[in-house]
Write an enzyme that holds these catalytic residues in place. Structure first.
Site, PDB file in Angstrom:
ATOM      1  N   HIS A 197      14.140   0.859  65.718  1.00  0.00           N
ATOM      2  CA  HIS A 197      12.787   1.381  65.855  1.00  0.00           C
ATOM      3  C   HIS A 197      12.687   2.145  67.176  1.00  0.00           C
ATOM      4  CE1 HIS A 197       8.435   1.474  66.371  1.00  0.00           C
ATOM      5  NE2 HIS A 197       8.326   1.148  65.083  1.00  0.00           N
ATOM      6  N   ARG A 208      10.735   4.866  62.612  1.00  0.00           N
ATOM      7  CA  ARG A 208      11.953   4.353  61.976  1.00  0.00           C
ATOM      8  C   ARG A 208      12.160   5.061  60.639  1.00  0.00           C
ATOM      9  NH1 ARG A 208       9.843  -1.094  59.312  1.00  0.00           N
ATOM     10  NH2 ARG A 208       7.631  -0.808  59.716  1.00  0.00           N
ATOM     11  N   LYS A 252       9.665   6.245  57.443  1.00  0.00           N
ATOM     12  CA  LYS A 252       8.259   5.938  57.750  1.00  0.00           C
ATOM     13  C   LYS A 252       7.549   7.250  58.112  1.00  0.00           C
ATOM     14  CE  LYS A 252       6.614   2.551  57.694  1.00  0.00           C
ATOM     15  NZ  LYS A 252       6.158   1.197  57.934  1.00  0.00           N
ATOM     16  N   ASP A 284       4.002   9.774  63.606  1.00  0.00           N
ATOM     17  CA  ASP A 284       2.868   9.183  64.333  1.00  0.00           C
ATOM     18  C   ASP A 284       2.943   9.721  65.766  1.00  0.00           C
ATOM     19  OD1 ASP A 284       1.420   7.467  66.030  1.00  0.00           O
ATOM     20  OD2 ASP A 284       1.910   5.655  64.910  1.00  0.00           O
ATOM     21  N   CYS A 322       2.231   8.606  68.640  1.00  0.00           N
ATOM     22  CA  CYS A 322       2.713   7.779  69.761  1.00  0.00           C
ATOM     23  C   CYS A 322       4.231   7.855  69.919  1.00  0.00           C
ATOM     24  CB  CYS A 322       2.249   6.327  69.646  1.00  0.00           C
ATOM     25  SG  CYS A 322       2.920   5.420  68.257  1.00  0.00           S
ATOM     26  N   TYR A 323       4.931   8.185  68.812  1.00  0.00           N
ATOM     27  CA  TYR A 323       6.386   8.296  68.925  1.00  0.00           C
ATOM     28  C   TYR A 323       6.800   9.574  69.650  1.00  0.00           C
ATOM     29  CZ  TYR A 323       6.140   4.403  65.750  1.00  0.00           C
ATOM     30  OH  TYR A 323       5.837   3.193  65.191  1.00  0.00           O
ATOM     31  N   ASP A 338      -2.922   9.028  66.141  1.00  0.00           N
ATOM     32  CA  ASP A 338      -1.668   8.877  65.392  1.00  0.00           C
ATOM     33  C   ASP A 338      -1.407  10.121  64.543  1.00  0.00           C
ATOM     34  OD1 ASP A 338      -0.205   8.307  63.037  1.00  0.00           O
ATOM     35  OD2 ASP A 338      -0.872   6.247  62.869  1.00  0.00           O
ATOM     36  N   ASP A 364      -7.618   6.839  70.005  1.00  0.00           N
ATOM     37  CA  ASP A 364      -7.665   5.580  70.758  1.00  0.00           C
ATOM     38  C   ASP A 364      -6.885   5.779  72.055  1.00  0.00           C
ATOM     39  OD1 ASP A 364      -4.830   4.658  70.407  1.00  0.00           O
ATOM     40  OD2 ASP A 364      -5.391   4.696  68.299  1.00  0.00           O
ATOM     41  N   HIS A 417      -2.875   5.846  71.745  1.00  0.00           N
ATOM     42  CA  HIS A 417      -2.296   7.107  71.277  1.00  0.00           C
ATOM     43  C   HIS A 417      -2.548   8.244  72.268  1.00  0.00           C
ATOM     44  CE1 HIS A 417      -1.859   4.853  67.519  1.00  0.00           C
ATOM     45  NE2 HIS A 417      -0.801   5.616  67.385  1.00  0.00           N
TER      46      HIS A 417
HETATM   47  C1  LIG Z   1       6.691  -1.377  76.814  1.00  0.00           C
HETATM   48  C2  LIG Z   1       6.441  -1.854  75.452  1.00  0.00           C
HETATM   49  C3  LIG Z   1       5.673  -3.101  75.278  1.00  0.00           C
HETATM   50  C4  LIG Z   1       6.921  -1.160  74.425  1.00  0.00           C
HETATM   51  C5  LIG Z   1       6.691  -1.424  73.007  1.00  0.00           C
HETATM   52  C6  LIG Z   1       7.381  -0.362  72.237  1.00  0.00           C
HETATM   53  C7  LIG Z   1       7.119  -0.473  70.792  1.00  0.00           C
HETATM   54  C8  LIG Z   1       7.874  -1.492  70.027  1.00  0.00           C
HETATM   55  C9  LIG Z   1       6.262   0.370  70.245  1.00  0.00           C
HETATM   56  C10 LIG Z   1       5.938   0.427  68.826  1.00  0.00           C
HETATM   57  C11 LIG Z   1       4.807  -0.509  68.513  1.00  0.00           C
HETATM   58  C12 LIG Z   1       4.128  -0.247  67.220  1.00  0.00           C
HETATM   59  C13 LIG Z   1       2.651  -0.115  67.232  1.00  0.00           C
HETATM   60  C14 LIG Z   1       4.829  -0.189  66.111  1.00  0.00           C
HETATM   61  C15 LIG Z   1       4.175   0.057  64.816  1.00  0.00           C
HETATM   62  O1  LIG Z   1       4.827  -0.611  63.821  1.00  0.00           O
HETATM   63  P1  LIG Z   1       4.388  -0.280  62.315  1.00  0.00           P
HETATM   64  O2  LIG Z   1       5.266  -0.939  61.319  1.00  0.00           O
HETATM   65  O3  LIG Z   1       2.936  -0.548  62.172  1.00  0.00           O
HETATM   66  O4  LIG Z   1       4.580   1.274  62.314  1.00  0.00           O
HETATM   67  P2  LIG Z   1       5.764   2.206  61.810  1.00  0.00           P
HETATM   68  O5  LIG Z   1       5.544   2.348  60.369  1.00  0.00           O
HETATM   69  O6  LIG Z   1       5.521   3.467  62.556  1.00  0.00           O
HETATM   70  O7  LIG Z   1       7.073   1.560  62.166  1.00  0.00           O
HETATM   71 ZN   LIG Z   2       1.175   5.081  66.763  1.00  0.00          ZN
END
Ligand SMILES: CC(C)=CCC/C(C)=C/CC/C(C)=C/COP(=O)(O)OP(=O)(O)O
Ligand SMILES: [Zn+2]
Length: 452
Positions: free
Chosen positions: A217, A259, A262, A265, A267-268, A382, A389, A392
């Site tokens: 991820h 990942r 998916k 978004d 934030c990535y 996103d 928010d 993001h």
């Molecule tokens: C410093 C620190 C604490 C870093 C954290 C980094 C990190 C793991 C960020 C991703 C967090 C997140 C909201 C994932 C979404 O998963 P989802 O399954 O909802 O979304 P997806 O489908 O995009 O994977």
């Molecule tokens: Zn996001």
């Protein structure tokens, strides 16, 4: 933090997002140039207003995301700093006092006053205070107690627990090591076996998962890679496969997915985009490590071909997604001689930079951020259809800053106008990619914690 349970998206979800994004692009390209310029403009004033209002609400009665208040501080303060704006002195003072109340008497920061200390909120609080800068903010951190909190979070396996009795994962390793490095309290005890833990999380795809056996991820790959750089063990990772994985996470929309299979978004833009910023700077680290990135055979930093080009080339900027040529070679042996962080990425040096071409499509990502993630009334999101928010907003802007400098070989010179999508006034402050704090705030903190 929740484990990732959201299912792989269906082809229908993917097509719906693509259609929405392409409609935005179609509308954009059919607009007169003056309207296009407006659409690509970063709405600084609106963003600052949205962010400042958010910060003002952080009082005892602010109960939404109650266990996340240092995070809200960080997302807001960092976003404001990226736009080179400041909060007024009273609000700044209140924020320092508020974070002081989140600090546990035995070290570390909780999600709110009186809450159990947690590594993630500790990272957020420390980054917030570093971003505010100045003696009051920086000296409010009890580094001795913080160190003993971290030692308590250290597991015999080498990893860290997020909190007392909490989960061990890559996030915990990153937040602990990042904070310890920033505060100049990183030592052999904290570092011991962290590298083995991160290594056990690199998956067959090449990215890094949250814990052994999970899925790669972007969030965890950023955390794992940054940790390995901070502890001087990055060459133990299979960087070639990691690069292959991350370049394929950029979608046709220009944004990144977190990942495989998916949705993209905003934030990535940072979690994945920041990986490129880390990789780009590996060749400029102090010490003997030299990892050829996209330069193929040009691995000698002193050779004429690899001497820093202080600007981007026309050809390069006109290219589409550049996935680079040959990637890194794994070093024969990793160097653990320098446990303490003496091998930090050096932002002051303009020597030894490889010729840089981004390994991702930087302009396409900027287009996704500005046209699809930006709420023109303030804040970022996103994807189209989602609400803005603070999280993001922070990570879209951090990603934008990374994109704008993705062609720079010499970090001390400003980016060329054509590397910045939209008006040049969109240019954000540079960040230190290991910590994701604005570079000059990092430099102030480094100086402060070296002498105190
Ligand atoms: C410093 C620190 C604490 C870093 C954290 C980094 C990190 C793991 C960020 C991703 C967090 C997140 C909201 C994932 C979404 O998963 P989802 O399954 O909802 O979304 P997806 O489908 O995009 O994977
Ligand atoms: Zn996001």
């Amino acid at each position: 933090m929740e484990s990732f349970t959201s299912p792989t998206v269906t082809q229908r979800d993917q097509i719906l997002v693509e259609q929405q994004v392409f409609n935005i692009f179609k509308t954009f390209y059919n607009m007169p140039p003056s309207s296009q310029s407006f659409m690509l403009e970063l709405q600084r004033e609106n963003h600052v207003e949205y962010l400042t209002n958010g910060l003002k609400q952080l009082g005892p009665s602010f109960c939404v995301l109650d266990a996340n208040r240092p995070w809200i501080c960080y997302w807001i303060l960092h976003s404001i700093a990226l736009m080179d704006e400041f909060v007024d002195p009273e609000l700044e003072d209140n924020t320092i006092d508020f974070l002081g109340r989140c600090q546990d008497p035995n070290g570390g920061y909780g999600g709110g006053p009186g809450q159990m200390p947690h590594l993630a909120t500790t990272y957020a609080a420390v980054n917030s205070l570093v971003t505010l800068g100045g003696d009051k903010a920086l000296s409010s951190i009890n580094r001795q107690k913080l160190y003993s909190f971290m030692r308590k979070m250290k597991d015999a396996s080498g990893g860290f627990r997020m909190h007392d009795g909490g989960e061990i994962d890559v996030r915990a390793c990153y937040t602990a090591i990042s904070v310890a490095s920033l505060l100049n309290i990183l030592d052999d005890e904290l570092v011991q076996n962290v590298g083995n833990y991160i290594l056990s999380c690199q998956t067959y795809e090449g990215g890094i998962s949250g814990e052994p056996g999970s899925e790669a991820h972007g969030g965890y790959t950023f955390c794992g890679l940054a940790t390995m750089i901070l502890i001087n063990e990055v060459d133990r990772l299979d960087l070639s496969r990691l690069i292959d994985w991350v370049v394929f996470q950029q979608g046709v929309e220009g944004g990144f997915q977190g990942r495989t299979n998916k949705l993209v978004d905003g934030c990535y833009s940072f979690w994945q985009g920041g990986i490129f910023a880390l990789l780009k700077r590996l060749n400029s680290t102090k010490g003997e490590r030299s990892i050829p990135l996209g330069g193929g055979e040009d691995s000698d930093p002193e050779s004429p071909q690899t001497t820093a080009s202080s600007d981007a080339t026309d050809e390069g900027l006109n290219e589409d997604l550049s996935q680079g040529g040959s990637h890194s070679e794994k070093a024969d042996q990793h160097d653990t001689s320098s446990r303490v962080n003496v091998d930090k990425i050096d932002h002051n040096s303009s020597k030894g930079h490889a010729k840089v071409e981004p390994l991702f499509n930087s302009l396409a990502l900027q287009q996704y951020i500005l046209l699809c993630s930006q709420d023109l009334n303030g804040g970022l999101r996103d994807k189209p259809g989602k609400s803005r928010d603070h999280y993001h907003t922070c990570y879209c802007l951090s990603g934008l800053s990374v994109c704008q400098r993705s062609w720079l070989g010499d970090e001390d010179s400003p980016p060329l106008p054509r590397a910045v999508l939209g008006p040049y006034s969109n240019l954000l402050e540079p960040i230190h990619p290991l910590y994701n704090v604005v570079l000059d705030r990092y430099q102030e903190a480094e100086e402060f914690f070296t002498r105190s």
